[in-house]
Design a protein around this motif. Structure first.
Motif, PDB file in Angstrom:
ATOM      1  N   GLU A 185       0.464  33.721  76.127  1.00 44.66           N
ATOM      2  CA  GLU A 185       0.923  33.912  77.502  1.00 44.66           C
ATOM      3  C   GLU A 185       1.029  32.566  78.225  1.00 44.66           C
ATOM      4  O   GLU A 185       1.941  32.349  79.035  1.00 44.66           O
ATOM      5  CB  GLU A 185      -0.039  34.834  78.264  1.00 44.66           C
ATOM      6  CG  GLU A 185      -0.042  36.281  77.790  1.00 44.66           C
ATOM      7  CD  GLU A 185       1.170  37.087  78.240  1.00 44.66           C
ATOM      8  OE1 GLU A 185       2.009  36.530  78.992  1.00 44.66           O
ATOM      9  OE2 GLU A 185       1.285  38.267  77.851  1.00 44.66           O
ATOM     10  N   ASN A 187       5.708  36.803  76.350  1.00 43.83           N
ATOM     11  CA  ASN A 187       5.289  38.121  76.822  1.00 43.83           C
ATOM     12  C   ASN A 187       4.696  38.897  75.639  1.00 43.83           C
ATOM     13  O   ASN A 187       5.413  39.434  74.806  1.00 43.83           O
ATOM     14  CB  ASN A 187       6.478  38.880  77.415  1.00 43.83           C
ATOM     15  CG  ASN A 187       6.048  40.158  78.121  1.00 43.83           C
ATOM     16  OD1 ASN A 187       5.182  40.882  77.651  1.00 43.83           O
ATOM     17  ND2 ASN A 187       6.652  40.424  79.270  1.00 43.83           N
ATOM     18  N   ASN A 197       2.942  41.723  75.489  1.00 43.89           N
ATOM     19  CA  ASN A 197       3.158  43.178  75.469  1.00 43.89           C
ATOM     20  C   ASN A 197       4.525  43.537  74.897  1.00 43.89           C
ATOM     21  O   ASN A 197       4.666  44.527  74.173  1.00 43.89           O
ATOM     22  CB  ASN A 197       3.010  43.755  76.873  1.00 43.89           C
ATOM     23  CG  ASN A 197       1.557  43.905  77.280  1.00 43.89           C
ATOM     24  OD1 ASN A 197       0.701  44.158  76.433  1.00 43.89           O
ATOM     25  ND2 ASN A 197       1.266  43.746  78.559  1.00 43.89           N
ATOM     26  N   THR A 198       5.529  42.722  75.211  1.00 40.13           N
ATOM     27  CA  THR A 198       6.864  42.970  74.661  1.00 40.13           C
ATOM     28  C   THR A 198       6.853  42.838  73.139  1.00 40.13           C
ATOM     29  O   THR A 198       7.448  43.659  72.426  1.00 40.13           O
ATOM     30  CB  THR A 198       7.881  41.981  75.260  1.00 40.13           C
ATOM     31  OG1 THR A 198       7.942  42.177  76.671  1.00 40.13           O
ATOM     32  CG2 THR A 198       9.263  42.197  74.664  1.00 40.13           C
ATOM     33  N   ILE A 199       6.172  41.831  72.640  1.00 47.10           N
ATOM     34  CA  ILE A 199       6.102  41.624  71.192  1.00 47.10           C
ATOM     35  C   ILE A 199       5.335  42.756  70.516  1.00 47.10           C
ATOM     36  O   ILE A 199       5.763  43.277  69.478  1.00 47.10           O
ATOM     37  CB  ILE A 199       5.452  40.265  70.878  1.00 47.10           C
ATOM     38  CG1 ILE A 199       6.386  39.132  71.312  1.00 47.10           C
ATOM     39  CG2 ILE A 199       5.108  40.146  69.394  1.00 47.10           C
ATOM     40  CD1 ILE A 199       5.830  37.756  71.111  1.00 47.10           C
ATOM     41  N   THR A 201       5.046  45.783  71.491  1.00 48.65           N
ATOM     42  CA  THR A 201       5.908  46.974  71.503  1.00 48.65           C
ATOM     43  C   THR A 201       6.958  46.903  70.404  1.00 48.65           C
ATOM     44  O   THR A 201       7.214  47.898  69.705  1.00 48.65           O
ATOM     45  CB  THR A 201       6.600  47.118  72.873  1.00 48.65           C
ATOM     46  OG1 THR A 201       5.608  47.276  73.891  1.00 48.65           O
ATOM     47  CG2 THR A 201       7.531  48.326  72.889  1.00 48.65           C
ATOM     48  N   LYS A 202       7.565  45.726  70.224  1.00 47.45           N
ATOM     49  CA  LYS A 202       8.560  45.567  69.166  1.00 47.45           C
ATOM     50  C   LYS A 202       7.936  45.757  67.789  1.00 47.45           C
ATOM     51  O   LYS A 202       8.550  46.344  66.889  1.00 47.45           O
ATOM     52  CB  LYS A 202       9.215  44.191  69.270  1.00 47.45           C
ATOM     53  CG  LYS A 202      10.151  44.044  70.460  1.00 47.45           C
ATOM     54  CD  LYS A 202      10.783  42.662  70.516  1.00 47.45           C
ATOM     55  CE  LYS A 202      11.748  42.546  71.697  1.00 47.45           C
ATOM     56  NZ  LYS A 202      12.372  41.206  71.775  1.00 47.45           N
ATOM     57  N   ASP A 246       7.394  49.402  67.168  1.00 47.25           N
ATOM     58  CA  ASP A 246       8.646  50.145  66.975  1.00 47.25           C
ATOM     59  C   ASP A 246       9.259  49.935  65.597  1.00 47.25           C
ATOM     60  O   ASP A 246      10.026  50.781  65.117  1.00 47.25           O
ATOM     61  CB  ASP A 246       9.671  49.744  68.040  1.00 47.25           C
ATOM     62  CG  ASP A 246       9.303  50.241  69.433  1.00 47.25           C
ATOM     63  OD1 ASP A 246       8.454  51.155  69.525  1.00 47.25           O
ATOM     64  OD2 ASP A 246       9.856  49.712  70.415  1.00 47.25           O
ATOM     65  N   GLU A 280      18.575  39.636  68.759  1.00 47.21           N
ATOM     66  CA  GLU A 280      18.386  39.401  70.188  1.00 47.21           C
ATOM     67  C   GLU A 280      19.583  38.720  70.850  1.00 47.21           C
ATOM     68  O   GLU A 280      19.539  38.418  72.033  1.00 47.21           O
ATOM     69  CB  GLU A 280      17.110  38.579  70.398  1.00 47.21           C
ATOM     70  CG  GLU A 280      15.870  39.314  69.920  1.00 47.21           C
ATOM     71  CD  GLU A 280      14.584  38.730  70.448  1.00 47.21           C
ATOM     72  OE1 GLU A 280      14.606  37.612  70.985  1.00 47.21           O
ATOM     73  OE2 GLU A 280      13.546  39.416  70.333  1.00 47.21           O
TER      74      GLU A 280
END
Length: 427
Positions: A31, A36, A38-40, A42-43, A46, A312
């Motif tokens: 950070e 980010n 949290n974004t990583i 989540t990816k 998924d 991306e």
């Protein structure tokens, strides 16, 4: 056999404090670098890696096969095994079938069973590299490229049949790999063989549902060692372009000559919007089909660097590739090997996600090779495993899947259920 949620929870309780310390330290560090977390996470949560039905049994070589014990004897038991993997890591939520090894006798029952394990059906795979007892013509001298029309039509019909099975199961893609080629100079007319292959693929493509894709795999050699009809990515790309917008190239990491720059191939195909699928494995000499990341982890990371760059890119026209493992577990427990492979794939993905792309592009534009190397190697040398563990925790998976697999003595229990002499079908 099923792994219950309470078993996952009990396991995670033992590791939770240790995990939190590692994750919080890494998250704070990242950070501060403007990433980010949290974004990583989540990816990572998924990303689903399809497990092929043929990878659940012990592999072998042309010299022999040393079968394991408690292997899945039917499609139903293969789905059960993938269900075990998915319960442990929540990243193995798809199965890729190989026809005719795994023809479902009752598609509704098979779909219901897969759904009970939260598993969907990935690309279906045809098989014209082996002769089956019920077929009229042999593929000894080729299938879609064969000099005899009757043999080609048999192979075409088989692929169309595979599509129909896939439709019934909810799959959306067909993978075609051909062993067609020649063992000796002048055995085969190169141009005629390629043209016949294209003609055959066009027949198959005409039967492809409008919401489906066809993946064309390539391989430089084996089992034919002088020539292979679809020998490299360029030939696959050529055929995909001639077929149409539903056709794509499939990259298998083992299907390249030594020292091939696979990451450059990936970048080129994604630039052209033609990278459809990915088969993960690792190799030392050829198509060794070893555990992903066991030999060349840095190459795997560099490949994911290009994959992330392509995925991306807001202007990309390339679909999200279909991810699948294609490995042969000659000496390891297949389920343990698959757990290791999924982990290696996600590690490389996470490492690629934490690259500071703005800084990397600036270094590249300034021709600063030293800075560019420092940026990518810094990401590669970062221990991102706490990110993977956090993604599993948030998905109700095990913090340490392999450790829990062994503590639960999963293989021992499968042997008890299926017997020591149970051998996986299709191999």
């Amino acid at each position: 056999m099923k792994i219950e949620k309470y078993q996952i929870d009990q396991h995670n309780y033992l590791y939770e404090k240790q995990h939190e310390r590692k994750f919080n330290f890494l998250a704070e560090t990242l950070e501060q670098e403007g990433i980010n977390v949290n974004t990583i996470v989540t990816k990572l949560a998924d990303l689903q890696i399809a497990i092929p039905s043929w990878a659940l049994g012990t592999g072998g070589t042309r010299f022999g096969r040393f079968s394991g014990a408690g292997e899945p004897r039917s499609l139903e038991e293969k789905i059960e095994d993938i269900g075990l993997l998915h319960a442990l890591n929540r990243s193995s939520g798809a199965i890729s079938l190989h026809i005719p090894w795994d023809i479902p006798e009752n598609t509704d029952a098979i779909k219901s069973l897969a759904s009970s394990y939260d598993i969907v059906f990935d690309a279906v795979n045809s098989n014209t590299f082996q002769d089956q007892k019920t077929q009229n013509y042999s593929y000894k001298f080729g299938s879609l490229s064969h000099s005899q029309k009757e043999v080609r039509q048999q192979a075409v019909n088989h692929n169309i049949e595979v599509i129909k099975y896939g439709e019934m199961l909810g799959s959306k893609a067909l993978t075609v790999w051909l062993s067609d080629g020649s063992c000796f100079p002048a055995q085969q007319n190169f141009k005629k063989a390629l043209q016949r292959t294209l003609d055959s693929l066009q027949e198959i493509y005409a039967c492809l549902p409008t919401d489906w894709q066809i993946f064309i795999e390539y391989k430089p050699y084996e089992p034919n060692f002088y020539s292979t009809v679809i020998q490299d990515w360029g030939t696959s790309f050529l055929l995909a372009n001639k077929l149409g917008h539903q056709a794509y190239t499939l990259v298998d990491l083992g299907h390249h000559l030594p020292n091939t720059n696979i990451e450059q191939i990936v970048a080129t195909l994604m630039m052209e919007g033609k990278l459809g699928g990915f088969h993960f494995n690792d190799s030392k000499y050829g198509d060794d089909d070893l555990t992903v990341g066991s030999i060349k982890p840095y190459q795997l990371f560099l490949i994911f660097n290009e994959l992330v760059e392509g995925m991306e890119d807001k202007n990309t026209q390339n679909p999200v590739p279909a991810w699948m493992i294609d490995a042969s577990h000659n000496v390891k427990d297949p389920l343990e090997d698959l757990l290791q492979s999924v982990e290696a794939i996600k590690i490389a993905y996470a490492q690629a996600l934490i690259i500071n792309r703005e800084m990397l592009w600036e270094a590249q534009d300034n021709n600063d090779a030293v800075k560019a190397q420092e940026i990518v190697q810094s990401a590669f040398r970062t221990d991102v495993r706490p990110l993977l563990a956090e993604a599993r925790k948030r998905s109700s998976a095990a913090l340490s899947p392999l450790d829990l697999f062994r503590k639960l003595e999963v293989r021992k229990r499968l042997v008890t259920e299926r017997g020591k002499l149970a051998i996986a079908t299709g191999l």
